[in-house]
Design a protein around this motif. Structure first.
Motif, PDB file in Angstrom:
ATOM      1  N   ALA A 140      -4.551 -12.631  -1.001  1.00 14.32           N
ATOM      2  CA  ALA A 140      -4.317 -12.389  -2.422  1.00 14.32           C
ATOM      3  C   ALA A 140      -5.425 -11.554  -3.031  1.00 14.32           C
ATOM      4  O   ALA A 140      -5.174 -10.698  -3.885  1.00 14.32           O
ATOM      5  N   GLN A 141      -6.669 -11.787  -2.615  1.00 15.98           N
ATOM      6  CA  GLN A 141      -7.803 -11.044  -3.153  1.00 15.98           C
ATOM      7  C   GLN A 141      -7.820  -9.596  -2.674  1.00 15.98           C
ATOM      8  O   GLN A 141      -8.070  -8.672  -3.447  1.00 15.98           O
ATOM      9  N   LEU A 142      -7.530  -9.381  -1.408  1.00 18.00           N
ATOM     10  CA  LEU A 142      -7.723  -8.065  -0.804  1.00 18.00           C
ATOM     11  C   LEU A 142      -6.499  -7.174  -0.882  1.00 18.00           C
ATOM     12  O   LEU A 142      -6.627  -5.944  -0.876  1.00 18.00           O
ATOM     13  N   GLY A 143      -5.313  -7.758  -0.935  1.00 17.38           N
ATOM     14  CA  GLY A 143      -4.116  -6.935  -0.948  1.00 17.38           C
ATOM     15  C   GLY A 143      -4.064  -6.070   0.307  1.00 17.38           C
ATOM     16  O   GLY A 143      -4.254  -6.536   1.429  1.00 17.38           O
ATOM     17  N   SER A 144      -3.868  -4.784   0.103  1.00 17.49           N
ATOM     18  CA  SER A 144      -3.759  -3.849   1.235  1.00 17.49           C
ATOM     19  C   SER A 144      -5.084  -3.173   1.561  1.00 17.49           C
ATOM     20  O   SER A 144      -5.120  -2.248   2.379  1.00 17.49           O
ATOM     21  N   ARG A 145      -6.178  -3.625   0.956  1.00 20.26           N
ATOM     22  CA  ARG A 145      -7.459  -2.957   1.171  1.00 20.26           C
ATOM     23  C   ARG A 145      -8.073  -3.255   2.534  1.00 20.26           C
ATOM     24  O   ARG A 145      -8.978  -2.552   2.977  1.00 20.26           O
ATOM     25  N   ALA A 146      -7.612  -4.311   3.196  1.00 18.39           N
ATOM     26  CA  ALA A 146      -8.143  -4.649   4.509  1.00 18.39           C
ATOM     27  C   ALA A 146      -7.066  -5.367   5.303  1.00 18.39           C
ATOM     28  O   ALA A 146      -6.232  -6.077   4.743  1.00 18.39           O
ATOM     29  N   ALA A 147      -7.092  -5.151   6.626  1.00 17.83           N
ATOM     30  CA  ALA A 147      -6.217  -5.919   7.503  1.00 17.83           C
ATOM     31  C   ALA A 147      -6.808  -7.322   7.668  1.00 17.83           C
ATOM     32  O   ALA A 147      -8.025  -7.500   7.682  1.00 17.83           O
TER      33      ALA A 147
END
Length: 461
Positions: free
Chosen positions: A71-78
């Motif tokens: 939820a925090q990272l979304g698509s910014r990291a795998a």
């Protein structure tokens, strides 16, 4: 820290952030790496520093609380999942699929070690491309008290002879004060090949990431250590006490920077900044001021004691407080003033306008030079929707007025004290909305006499 040449410009970078621990010492339902320092999750501090190196791929290794990280990272990291948790080496192995096809350098970081500087990360990568082409570069540090950290046994030139975890070390090895931060730089083609050879024959029965150094050494491949000149940057945060200590260190440095940049902090230890606070020159900040995220303060601003600011913009010459509260969307134009016990939310106070006492200005636009009297409120909420109040330039709003939105007060208009305004006021108009004053001579005297007699009779009974 050892000076090294910069890495080749063509070298791609990936980062692996280990964040699979349960964080039991935090005693919290919130994931450990999402606990905030200076109003920002510690993981975001780390990712912001790493972003300055423009990584091509980012992988966060999760276990407990995976949904919170997603939820925090979304698509910014795998997100790679480590289940069960069998040690740091096993954790890094879980990122192999996410890095399939990647060719370049890999930085291994820890989500609960949030303050590693970008220049330190660059130095690790640079050392990886040194003339001796080390298989692994480890970031070491020398704390005042080595405690139970793993040890790095290294030659004078920085080549690593051996790495050992504290619980597996001899007393002679524990006497070494060069400690392992856990952070490493490895070329992608080496990382997973080395990890595949790591065994768990140790006191904890785990697969240690540090053992890739020992594996490489057995293959007669050099590994190197660089040593940070600031042990605090590799300090881990595992408990509420350590979180508070990290906050204190961060705030202390931020206060020093604010003063070095030309701000006056009357009592620095009582001022608290957020991670993104912007402070101009010749700003005076009195004691007990708290900045939440999203505050920008221009030059020549005075913030009086006990004020709280969040999501606010203060232009040059503004003065606020004491005891002012600026909430998100508050904008104070040049030379405007907010006084004691005034709250603003999603409101613009025009150039030179004043709200000196005891007022609430929400969902409002106040024109230049307007004066907002003590006790004025913009009644912006009808129980279902928010509505806007617009006050024109040079308008005068008398004390204890209620402006029931949506409503517009014209330029140069006057709203008499004690008015409840529900309809628009035109430019230059006077609006007085009060009930008729009723006078009954002698009524108060008779009331007091009656009540005193009742009280006397009650005592006598």
């Amino acid at each position: 820290m050892t000076d090294t040449a910069p890495p080749p410009a063509a070298s791609a970078l990936a980062i692996i952030v280990l964040a699979a621990g349960k964080g039991t010492r935090m005693k919290s339902a919130r994931h450990k790496v999402l606990h905030p320092v200076a109003g920002q999750p510690m993981l975001e501090h780390l990712l912001a520093s790493a972003a300055q190196l423009a990584p091509e791929r980012s992988v966060v290794v999760a276990g407990h609380g995976r949904d919170q990280l997603e939820a925090q990272l979304g698509s910014r990291a795998a997100i790679a999942v480590q289940e069960p948790q069998l040690g740091t080496g096993h954790a890094v192995q879980q990122a192999e699929e996410a890095l399939a096809g990647f060719e370049g350098d890999v930085l291994i970081l820890y989500g609960d070690v949030p303050f590693v500087r970008p220049e330190t990360m660059r130095a690790m990568i640079a050392r990886l491309h040194g003339e001796d082409t080390p298989a692994v570069v480890v970031l070491g540090f020398e704390p005042e008290d080595p405690l139970r950290y793993g040890r790095i046994l290294a030659h004078d030139d920085g080549r690593i002879a051996m790495m050992v975890e504290y619980k597996d070390a001899t007393e002679e090895q524990r006497a070494c004060t060069l400690c392992n931060s856990g952070l490493m730089a490895v070329k992608s083609q080496d990382l997973f090949a080395l990890l595949a050879k790591v065994e768990n024959d140790n006191a904890a029965g785990e697969y240690y990431l540090t053992d890739i150094v020992n594996v490489a050494s057995l293959e007669e491949r050099p590994c190197a250590v660089i040593v940070t000149d600031d042990p605090d940057e590799v300090g881990g945060i595992n408990s509420r006490a350590e979180l508070a200590a990290a906050e204190a260190r961060w705030q202390s440095r931020r206060r020093e920077r604010a003063m070095a940049d030309g701000a006056t902090l009357v009592a620095p230890e009582t001022v608290f900044f957020a991670w993104d606070t912007v402070i101009g020159q010749d700003v005076t900040i009195e004691p007990n001021v708290v900045f939440g995220p999203g505050v920008t303060v221009a030059d020549d601003v005075t913030i009086h004691a006990f004020s709280h600011l969040e999501g606010a913009t203060l232009e040059s010459g503004v003065a606020i407080g004491p005891y002012a509260r600026l909430r998100p969307g508050a904008v104070l134009k040049a030379n405007s003033k907010v006084g004691n016990f005034v709250e603003m939310k999603k409101a613009v106070l025009g150039e030179g306008a004043k709200a000196n006492h005891l007022s609430y200005l929400g969902d409002a636009e106040i024109g230049a030079g307007a004066n907002i009297g003590a006790g004025t409120i913009t009644c912006n909420y009808d129980g279902y929707f928010k509505h806007k109040t617009v006050i024109g330039a040079r308008a005068f709003i008398g004390s204890n007025s209620a402006l029931v939105a949506p409503v517009r007060i014209g330029a140069d208009a006057i709203v008499a004290a004690g008015s409840a305004v529900t309809r628009d006021v035109g430019d230059g108009e006077l609006r007085l909305v009060r009930g008729e004053q009723l006078i009954k001579p002698g009524w108060a005297d008779r009331f007091h006499d009656t009540m005193k007699q009742k009280k006397k009779a009650q005592k006598g009974g």
